[in-house]
Design a protein around this motif. Structure first.
Motif, PDB file in Angstrom:
ATOM      1  N   UNK A   1       0.867  -0.997   0.545  1.00 45.63           N
ATOM      2  CA  UNK A   1       0.411   0.194  -0.295  1.00 45.63           C
ATOM      3  C   UNK A   1       0.833   0.863   0.087  1.00 45.63           C
ATOM      4  N   UNK A   2       2.197   1.095   1.619  1.00 41.41           N
ATOM      5  CA  UNK A   2       2.583   1.783   0.883  1.00 41.41           C
ATOM      6  C   UNK A   2       3.756   2.731  -0.588  1.00 41.41           C
ATOM      7  N   UNK A   3       3.864   1.365  -1.056  1.00 44.29           N
ATOM      8  CA  UNK A   3       4.580   1.727  -2.682  1.00 44.29           C
ATOM      9  C   UNK A   3       3.779   2.821  -3.340  1.00 44.29           C
ATOM     10  N   UNK A   4       1.965   1.600  -3.739  1.00 42.82           N
ATOM     11  CA  UNK A   4       0.998   2.194  -4.220  1.00 42.82           C
ATOM     12  C   UNK A   4       0.876   3.391  -3.966  1.00 42.82           C
ATOM     13  N   UNK A   5       0.964   3.831  -2.457  1.00 43.21           N
ATOM     14  CA  UNK A   5       0.823   5.118  -2.301  1.00 43.21           C
ATOM     15  C   UNK A   5       1.776   6.512  -3.064  1.00 43.21           C
ATOM     16  N   UNK A   6       2.998   5.793  -3.217  1.00 43.08           N
ATOM     17  CA  UNK A   6       4.094   6.380  -4.350  1.00 43.08           C
ATOM     18  C   UNK A   6       4.393   6.817  -5.340  1.00 43.08           C
TER      19      UNK A   6
END
Length: 401
Positions: free
Chosen positions: A171-176
């Protein structure tokens, strides 16, 4: 012919063939390890009595087959996450080999970070594991039921925690990725907006400059048309003025088109006129036959800031152009007033045309573009006919100290 997208542009949630292969391999290895451990604990040493034939047959032949089926179902875990998790968990009740696939499926389910799915499947996993160790493959000296339940729950919770951490990381990578794409889109929008604004500015400059030049050409050509009795000297002056202004208009047009066609944006317009160039503008107008009077009101033209001076110059230029178009032959009065720290007031006044001289066709966009220019400069503009039948173009611009 298709090309593979760069790795950084692929969907981070989409698995490649290698991602699927190593997960299947890990499930098979983990299942084989659990199956081997169960076989060692189930089959006694040569001195002890063998377990019943059915349990031996089940462990050696049926259990691995069920484990392979669970591994095949594991591949479908992303399409149907909860049903596959429930089915593989139930299969572990009769097959220890399926524990590898069930562990991968449970971790995958936990990456969704939905507790309404995780909690029931976790509880089912604990219950099915107890059924396996107590009924299908019972131990000779089992641990107390509550101890075994706690140990089994801890192992399953570790799997859930690993999956939850992986889901949080995704989820963090997707937000980036989303933030980077949004920033790129905003940057593209800003570039497009800047290009549009620059082209609008160039279009305004083209209108201001070309309208002024063409109005001079039209005035002289009209003079030649309607005054066939002009002396030879004045006729030559009119022809020379037409030639000069036509060449200047072509030069300005080439420059503007060159900037518009410049792909890398390195081109630029030549320095724009300011109030310092006002005397030259008025001289050109007088040479074209316009009677122009300047009342500078004691304003030092060189002291006016450059940005304010550019706008004021365009105001006078537009006023003279409109006077030639709509009131040919009428006298024009240009008045300047103001002081630093206050405002610079520019006023262009002309009466109605005298006689029936031909009017120059206009685009109707000159005053509209001028109003936009004045507004961007933070000034105010008004125009129209007053009670004395005079057209007044009045602009007030902020004059910074």
């Amino acid at each position: 012919m298709t090309t593979r997208p760069p790795r950084e542009e692929r969907d981070p949630d989409r698995l490649t063939w290698w991602d699927t292969t190593w997960r299947v391999g890990a499930a098979l290895l983990l299942g084989l390890f659990v199956w081997t451990l169960t076989a060692v604990m189930t089959f006694p040493s040569p001195q002890e009595e063998l377990p019943d034939t059915f349990r031996t047959f089940w462990l050696v032949l049926v259990d691995p087959v069920i484990g392979l089926v669970a591994t095949g179902l594991m591949i479908l875990r992303r399409r149907w996450p909860v049903p596959i998790a429930v089915v593989t968990t139930l299969l572990t009740g009769v097959s220890v080999f399926a524990a590898g696939a069930q562990s991968i499926v449970l971790v995958s389910l936990a990456t969704r970070r939905r507790w309404r799915e995780i909690v029931p499947v976790t509880a089912l996993s604990v219950l099915v594991s107890l059924v396996n160790t107590r009924v299908v493959y019972p131990e000779r000296e089992p641990l107390p039921l509550w101890v075994e339940a706690v140990l089994t729950a801890l192992i399953i919770i570790v799997n859930v925690a690993i999956g939850y951490a992986i889901g949080s990381r995704r989820a963090l990578v997707a937000s980036w990725v989303d933030r980077a794409r949004s920033a790129e889109a905003e940057q593209s929008a800003r570039v497009a907006q800047a290009q549009t604004a620059e082209r609008s500015r160039i279009a305004r400059e083209m209108h201001d400059v070309l309208a002024h030049r063409i109005s001079l050409v039209t005035m002289h050509s009209g003079l030649l048309t309607y005054r066939p009795d002009l002396p030879e000297g004045e006729r030559r002056e009119a022809i020379a003025a037409i030639d000069t202004n036509a060449r200047a208009a072509l030069t300005d047009l080439r420059e503007v088109l060159g900037v518009l066609r410049d792909e890398d944006g390195s081109g630029s317009l030549r320095p724009q006129h300011t109030l310092r160039d006002l005397p030259e503008l008025l001289d050109d107008a007088r040479a074209a036959g316009t009677r122009v009077t300047l009342d500078d009101g004691g304003v030092d033209l060189s002291a006016v800031p450059e940005s304010t001076g550019r706008t004021a110059y365009r105001v006078v230029q537009e006023g003279l152009t409109n006077a030639r178009k709509h009131a040919p032959g009428a006298a024009v009065t240009v008045t300047l007033s103001g002081r630093p720290g206050d405002v610079l007031r520019v006023e262009v006044v002309n009466p109605r045309a005298v006689g029936s001289q031909p009017a120059v066709p206009g685009s109707g966009l000159g005053l509209l573009g001028l109003a936009e220019r004045v507004e961007l400069a933070g000034g105010e503009m008004s125009h129209g006919w007053d009670t004395r039948d005079q057209h007044r173009l009045v602009v007030s611009l902020p004059w910074a100290t």
